[in-house]
Design a protein around this motif. Structure first.
Motif, PDB file in Angstrom:
ATOM      1  N   UNK A  24      36.061  46.393  59.062  1.00 30.04           N
ATOM      2  CA  UNK A  24      34.725  46.210  59.629  1.00 30.04           C
ATOM      3  C   UNK A  24      34.851  45.474  60.961  1.00 30.04           C
ATOM      4  N   UNK A  25      33.728  44.997  61.475  1.00 30.40           N
ATOM      5  CA  UNK A  25      33.719  44.361  62.805  1.00 30.40           C
ATOM      6  C   UNK A  25      34.664  43.168  62.914  1.00 30.40           C
ATOM      7  N   UNK A  26      34.894  42.496  61.788  1.00 28.17           N
ATOM      8  CA  UNK A  26      35.704  41.275  61.852  1.00 28.17           C
ATOM      9  C   UNK A  26      37.206  41.511  61.871  1.00 28.17           C
ATOM     10  N   UNK A  27      37.638  42.770  61.909  1.00 28.60           N
ATOM     11  CA  UNK A  27      39.065  43.064  61.763  1.00 28.60           C
ATOM     12  C   UNK A  27      39.921  42.378  62.821  1.00 28.60           C
ATOM     13  N   UNK A  28      39.529  42.508  64.098  1.00 26.85           N
ATOM     14  CA  UNK A  28      40.384  41.965  65.159  1.00 26.85           C
ATOM     15  C   UNK A  28      40.366  40.448  65.170  1.00 26.85           C
ATOM     16  N   UNK A  29      39.204  39.870  64.860  1.00 24.42           N
ATOM     17  CA  UNK A  29      39.130  38.404  64.787  1.00 24.42           C
ATOM     18  C   UNK A  29      40.031  37.904  63.659  1.00 24.42           C
ATOM     19  N   UNK A  30      39.960  38.574  62.496  1.00 24.33           N
ATOM     20  CA  UNK A  30      40.801  38.170  61.360  1.00 24.33           C
ATOM     21  C   UNK A  30      42.284  38.373  61.660  1.00 24.33           C
ATOM     22  N   UNK A  31      42.594  39.450  62.388  1.00 24.36           N
ATOM     23  CA  UNK A  31      43.989  39.680  62.783  1.00 24.36           C
ATOM     24  C   UNK A  31      44.478  38.523  63.644  1.00 24.36           C
ATOM     25  N   UNK A  32      43.635  38.092  64.550  1.00 22.74           N
ATOM     26  CA  UNK A  32      43.993  36.974  65.428  1.00 22.74           C
ATOM     27  C   UNK A  32      44.212  35.707  64.604  1.00 22.74           C
ATOM     28  N   UNK A  33      43.344  35.498  63.605  1.00 24.94           N
ATOM     29  CA  UNK A  33      43.500  34.340  62.716  1.00 24.94           C
ATOM     30  C   UNK A  33      44.862  34.391  62.007  1.00 24.94           C
ATOM     31  N   UNK A  34      45.265  35.585  61.579  1.00 26.82           N
ATOM     32  CA  UNK A  34      46.523  35.723  60.830  1.00 26.82           C
ATOM     33  C   UNK A  34      47.729  35.489  61.732  1.00 26.82           C
ATOM     34  N   UNK A  35      47.618  35.950  62.973  1.00 29.07           N
ATOM     35  CA  UNK A  35      48.771  35.899  63.884  1.00 29.07           C
ATOM     36  C   UNK A  35      48.914  34.533  64.553  1.00 29.07           C
ATOM     37  N   UNK A  36      47.795  33.877  64.819  1.00 27.92           N
ATOM     38  CA  UNK A  36      47.791  32.650  65.640  1.00 27.92           C
ATOM     39  C   UNK A  36      48.799  31.576  65.203  1.00 27.92           C
ATOM     40  N   UNK A  37      48.865  31.188  63.918  1.00 27.93           N
ATOM     41  CA  UNK A  37      49.845  30.155  63.538  1.00 27.93           C
ATOM     42  C   UNK A  37      51.283  30.559  63.853  1.00 27.93           C
TER      43      UNK A  37
END
Lengths: 70, 168
Positions: A24-37
């Motif tokens: 859904x719309x949150x996919x890229x934001x969530x991907x960024x959350x996963x990758x950031x650390x």
């Protein structure tokens, strides 16, 4: 064993609903959350490695000036 | 013999093995988090504070993000093995088990520290053990699992450097 058949279904309504939610719309934001650390941690590693090599180049070992053993 | 040459030949460069150990430590530390806390204990999932896994759809949603998290930790492990292999082929690298173990623990602690600060404190996408004492669990994870492991890794690696410095 109804619950098992629901859990194992790769393309039933439950699986499709979960997939729609993931993409859904949150996919890229969530991907960024996963990758950031990982990105931050790798940048820190790069900084540490440069610092370790720099200290060797400067002749410093464990905070002590290096003394040639020969 | 100048300092550069003497250090490289007598003790070796530590950067390559430290880098490989830290990257491997991040990957293996991520697997500990994912396998132990997400799957075995089931305390949290990757996005369990955003979409709480209260039904099958939301559980599957979190499982996908846990899977992507594990894919990243796997990639870091693969990169770490590659870096370690490359370091092993270099004659000028200090091939020390203590440095490697210290770097592995340091990488694990670094991952816990960074992940704890970003995911738990800043973004709040999940917490270590959600509930009444969630802040205590989160802080314990950052300080004991993060800073504590980094300090332990540093002390182990530093012990190796001291040994090398006083060796005859």
């Amino acid at each position: 064993m109804m619950a098992v058949s629901i859990l194992a279904c790769p393309d039933c309504a439950t699986a499709r609903a979960a997939r729609d939610l993931v993409f859904s719309d949150g996919f890229w934001v969530n991907s960024w959350y996963a990758v950031l650390p990982f990105v931050v941690a790798v940048l820190v590693v790069r900084w540490i490695v440069r610092r370790v090599d720099q200290r060797v180049d400067q002749g410093v070992t464990d905070g002590q000036p290096h003394v040639d053993r020969e | 013999m100048d300092n550069h040459t003497s250090i490289a030949s007598n003790e070796g460069r530590r950067g390559p093995i430290v880098g490989a150990g830290l990257i491997l430590g991040i990957g293996l530390g991520g697997f500990v988090d994912g396998i132990l806390l997400h799957q075995i204990l089931q305390w949290h999932n990757m996005l369990s504070s955003v979409v709480p896994p209260t039904d099958l759809v939301d559980m599957k949603y979190n499982m996908v993000w846990d899977g992507l998290f594990h894919a990243l930790t796997w990639a870091l492990c693969a990169i770490g093995v590659g870096l370690l292999f490359r370091a092993g082929r270099r004659a000028d690298v200090a091939w020390s088990g203590r440095i490697l173990v210290g770097a592995l623990l340091g990488g694990w602690g670094l991952f816990n520290f960074v992940e704890g600060l970003i995911d738990h404190q800043v973004l709040g996408i999940h917490h270590v053990h959600p509930g009444a004492d969630q802040l205590a669990w989160d802080l314990g994870f950052v300080f004991a699992g993060g800073a504590g492991l980094m300090l332990l890794g540093y002390l182990i690696a530093r012990g190796s450097a001291r040994t090398a410095a006083i060796a005859p």
